[in-house]
Design a protein around this motif. Structure first.
Motif, PDB file in Angstrom:
ATOM      1  N   ASP A  83     -21.891  -7.047  -6.989  1.00 29.96           N
ATOM      2  CA  ASP A  83     -22.231  -6.261  -8.206  1.00 29.96           C
ATOM      3  C   ASP A  83     -21.034  -5.457  -8.789  1.00 29.96           C
ATOM      4  N   PRO A  84     -20.590  -5.931 -10.017  1.00 25.53           N
ATOM      5  CA  PRO A  84     -19.174  -5.256 -10.666  1.00 25.53           C
ATOM      6  C   PRO A  84     -19.400  -3.792 -10.638  1.00 25.53           C
ATOM      7  N   ASP A  85     -20.642  -3.195 -10.788  1.00 22.83           N
ATOM      8  CA  ASP A  85     -20.774  -1.651 -10.865  1.00 22.83           C
ATOM      9  C   ASP A  85     -20.519  -1.112  -9.344  1.00 22.83           C
ATOM     10  N   ASP A  86     -20.636  -1.904  -8.436  1.00 22.96           N
ATOM     11  CA  ASP A  86     -20.430  -1.198  -6.899  1.00 22.96           C
ATOM     12  C   ASP A  86     -18.669  -1.238  -6.811  1.00 22.96           C
ATOM     13  N   VAL A  87     -17.947  -2.163  -7.239  1.00 19.55           N
ATOM     14  CA  VAL A  87     -16.646  -1.983  -7.078  1.00 19.55           C
ATOM     15  C   VAL A  87     -15.868  -0.670  -7.459  1.00 19.55           C
ATOM     16  N   ASP A  88     -15.100  -0.317  -6.647  1.00 20.02           N
ATOM     17  CA  ASP A  88     -14.527   1.227  -6.773  1.00 20.02           C
ATOM     18  C   ASP A  88     -13.325   0.880  -7.637  1.00 20.02           C
ATOM     19  N   VAL A  89     -13.400   1.086  -8.984  1.00 15.18           N
ATOM     20  CA  VAL A  89     -12.111   0.666  -9.709  1.00 15.18           C
ATOM     21  C   VAL A  89     -11.176   1.928  -9.993  1.00 15.18           C
ATOM     22  N   ASP A  90     -11.656   3.130  -9.331  1.00 16.17           N
ATOM     23  CA  ASP A  90     -10.613   4.361  -9.462  1.00 16.17           C
ATOM     24  C   ASP A  90     -10.028   4.433  -8.104  1.00 16.17           C
ATOM     25  N   VAL A  91      -9.670   3.482  -7.634  1.00 15.72           N
ATOM     26  CA  VAL A  91      -8.601   3.560  -6.205  1.00 15.72           C
ATOM     27  C   VAL A  91      -7.359   4.079  -6.650  1.00 15.72           C
ATOM     28  N   GLU A  92      -6.755   4.835  -5.940  1.00 13.70           N
ATOM     29  CA  GLU A  92      -5.373   5.502  -6.373  1.00 13.70           C
ATOM     30  C   GLU A  92      -4.373   4.546  -5.583  1.00 13.70           C
ATOM     31  N   THR A  93      -3.204   4.144  -6.168  1.00 14.06           N
ATOM     32  CA  THR A  93      -2.320   3.671  -5.255  1.00 14.06           C
ATOM     33  C   THR A  93      -1.031   4.771  -5.338  1.00 14.06           C
ATOM     34  N   ASP A  94      -0.573   4.942  -4.141  1.00  9.30           N
ATOM     35  CA  ASP A  94       0.472   6.158  -4.039  1.00  9.30           C
ATOM     36  C   ASP A  94       1.616   4.981  -4.176  1.00  9.30           C
ATOM     37  N   HIS A  95       2.428   4.994  -5.324  1.00  8.68           N
ATOM     38  CA  HIS A  95       3.447   4.134  -5.560  1.00  8.68           C
ATOM     39  C   HIS A  95       4.771   4.633  -4.949  1.00  8.68           C
ATOM     40  N   ASP A  96       4.752   6.028  -4.642  1.00  8.96           N
ATOM     41  CA  ASP A  96       5.796   6.597  -3.791  1.00  8.96           C
ATOM     42  C   ASP A  96       5.927   5.936  -2.403  1.00  8.96           C
ATOM     43  N   GLU A  97       4.568   5.904  -2.028  1.00 11.35           N
ATOM     44  CA  GLU A  97       4.553   5.603  -0.377  1.00 11.35           C
ATOM     45  C   GLU A  97       5.020   4.051  -0.449  1.00 11.35           C
ATOM     46  N   ILE A  98       4.429   3.332  -1.210  1.00 15.48           N
ATOM     47  CA  ILE A  98       4.891   1.946  -1.218  1.00 15.48           C
ATOM     48  C   ILE A  98       6.343   1.856  -1.265  1.00 15.48           C
ATOM     49  N   ALA A  99       6.921   2.468  -2.188  1.00 10.77           N
ATOM     50  CA  ALA A  99       8.362   2.532  -2.403  1.00 10.77           C
ATOM     51  C   ALA A  99       8.851   2.998  -1.100  1.00 10.77           C
ATOM     52  N   GLY A 100       8.411   3.863  -0.276  1.00 13.63           N
ATOM     53  CA  GLY A 100       9.219   4.322   1.000  1.00 13.63           C
ATOM     54  C   GLY A 100       9.012   3.140   1.939  1.00 13.63           C
ATOM     55  N   VAL A 101       7.940   2.493   2.006  1.00 10.90           N
ATOM     56  CA  VAL A 101       7.697   1.489   2.820  1.00 10.90           C
ATOM     57  C   VAL A 101       8.481   0.218   2.473  1.00 10.90           C
ATOM     58  N   LEU A 102       8.911  -0.099   1.389  1.00  8.52           N
ATOM     59  CA  LEU A 102       9.979  -1.012   0.947  1.00  8.52           C
ATOM     60  C   LEU A 102      11.299  -0.699   1.272  1.00  8.52           C
ATOM     61  N   ALA A 103      11.616   0.424   1.047  1.00  6.81           N
ATOM     62  CA  ALA A 103      12.982   1.218   1.417  1.00  6.81           C
ATOM     63  C   ALA A 103      13.180   0.904   3.074  1.00  6.81           C
ATOM     64  N   VAL A 104      12.001   1.280   3.803  1.00  9.62           N
ATOM     65  CA  VAL A 104      12.284   1.207   5.427  1.00  9.62           C
ATOM     66  C   VAL A 104      12.314  -0.390   5.674  1.00  9.62           C
ATOM     67  N   ARG A 105      11.722  -1.099   5.054  1.00  4.37           N
ATOM     68  CA  ARG A 105      11.761  -2.714   5.210  1.00  4.37           C
ATOM     69  C   ARG A 105      13.114  -3.106   4.946  1.00  4.37           C
ATOM     70  N   ARG A 106      13.665  -2.667   3.817  1.00  3.68           N
ATOM     71  CA  ARG A 106      15.170  -3.307   3.450  1.00  3.68           C
ATOM     72  C   ARG A 106      16.113  -2.571   4.386  1.00  3.68           C
ATOM     73  N   THR A 107      15.951  -1.613   4.894  1.00  2.00           N
ATOM     74  CA  THR A 107      16.825  -0.879   5.886  1.00  2.00           C
ATOM     75  C   THR A 107      16.755  -1.645   7.297  1.00  2.00           C
ATOM     76  N   VAL A 108      15.552  -1.921   7.535  1.00  3.53           N
ATOM     77  CA  VAL A 108      15.239  -2.630   9.059  1.00  3.53           C
ATOM     78  C   VAL A 108      15.781  -4.086   8.787  1.00  3.53           C
ATOM     79  N   GLU A 109      15.554  -4.827   7.843  1.00  7.78           N
ATOM     80  CA  GLU A 109      15.797  -6.060   7.662  1.00  7.78           C
ATOM     81  C   GLU A 109      17.414  -6.155   7.655  1.00  7.78           C
ATOM     82  N   SER A 110      18.133  -5.218   7.110  1.00  8.58           N
ATOM     83  CA  SER A 110      19.615  -5.433   7.154  1.00  8.58           C
ATOM     84  C   SER A 110      20.158  -4.797   8.279  1.00  8.58           C
TER      85      SER A 110
END
Length: 183
Positions: A83-110
């Motif tokens: 049911d579309p009304d049951d879907v939580d559309v107000d989920v907040e994404t912490d873009h800073d945390e995603i950026a942090g994970v990506l920075a760690v990934r780049r560091t680890v890969e290199s």
């Protein structure tokens, strides 16, 4: 060319082809396509009426069948539908945390290959800790033919909040083709 398009109608050309079948091209105002004219053999009025009736029957039949049946799929049960009304559309994404994970990934890969002294293969896990970050990487410890016989080592790398490496340790080793340990 633009003028020819405006003169064409949605009707089918009434000329017969060499095979004795009706021409499939769209007809212009005179009832013929750009390739045929009055001198060509034409479809009789009874054949035209039959063709139009067949086309009309086909349209009615396709309108009656649900689209899912046309595609060969099965209708979903009530439990499988969301049911579309049951879907939580107000989920907040912490873009800073995603950026942090990506920075760690780049560091680890290199740095993983150079740090461990082996050929870097993949990052399999990155997780935040109380002191910073924890990453699990895989490196190739010994190449083999076929590559499913490569010996791969899993290493844990500890990083601070700024993604600076503080240390690493080997967790285990496995043969690339051996999936029994992960099941």
């Amino acid at each position: 060319m633009a003028e020819a398009d405006t003169h064409q109608s949605t009707d089918q050309c009434k000329a017969l082809t060499d095979d004795g079948e009706r021409c499939s091209r769209p007809a212009r105002d005179d009832g013929f396509c750009y390739q045929h004219d009055e001198s060509d053999q034409t479809v009789s009025d009874s054949q035209t009426a039959e063709a139009e009736q067949d086309e009309q029957d086909e349209q009615e039949h396709s309108e009656q069948e649900p689209e899912s049946q046309e595609l060969g799929t099965v209708d979903m049960t009530a439990d499988e539908k969301t049911d579309p009304d049951d879907v939580d559309v107000d989920v907040e994404t912490d873009h800073d945390e995603i950026a942090g994970v990506l920075a760690v990934r780049r560091t680890v890969e290199s740095t993983a290959g150079e740090l461990i002294g082996r050929e870097f293969d993949a990052v399999s896990e990155i997780a935040p800790t109380d002191d910073g970050w924890r990453a699990v990487v895989e490196v190739v410890e010994r190449r083999a033919v076929p590559d499913t016989q490569d010996i791969v080592g899993r290493y844990e790398i500890e990083l601070n909040e700024d993604a600076t490496v503080h240390g690493y340790r080997r967790l285990d080793r496995y043969r690339r083709g051996d999936t029994a340990t992960f099941e």
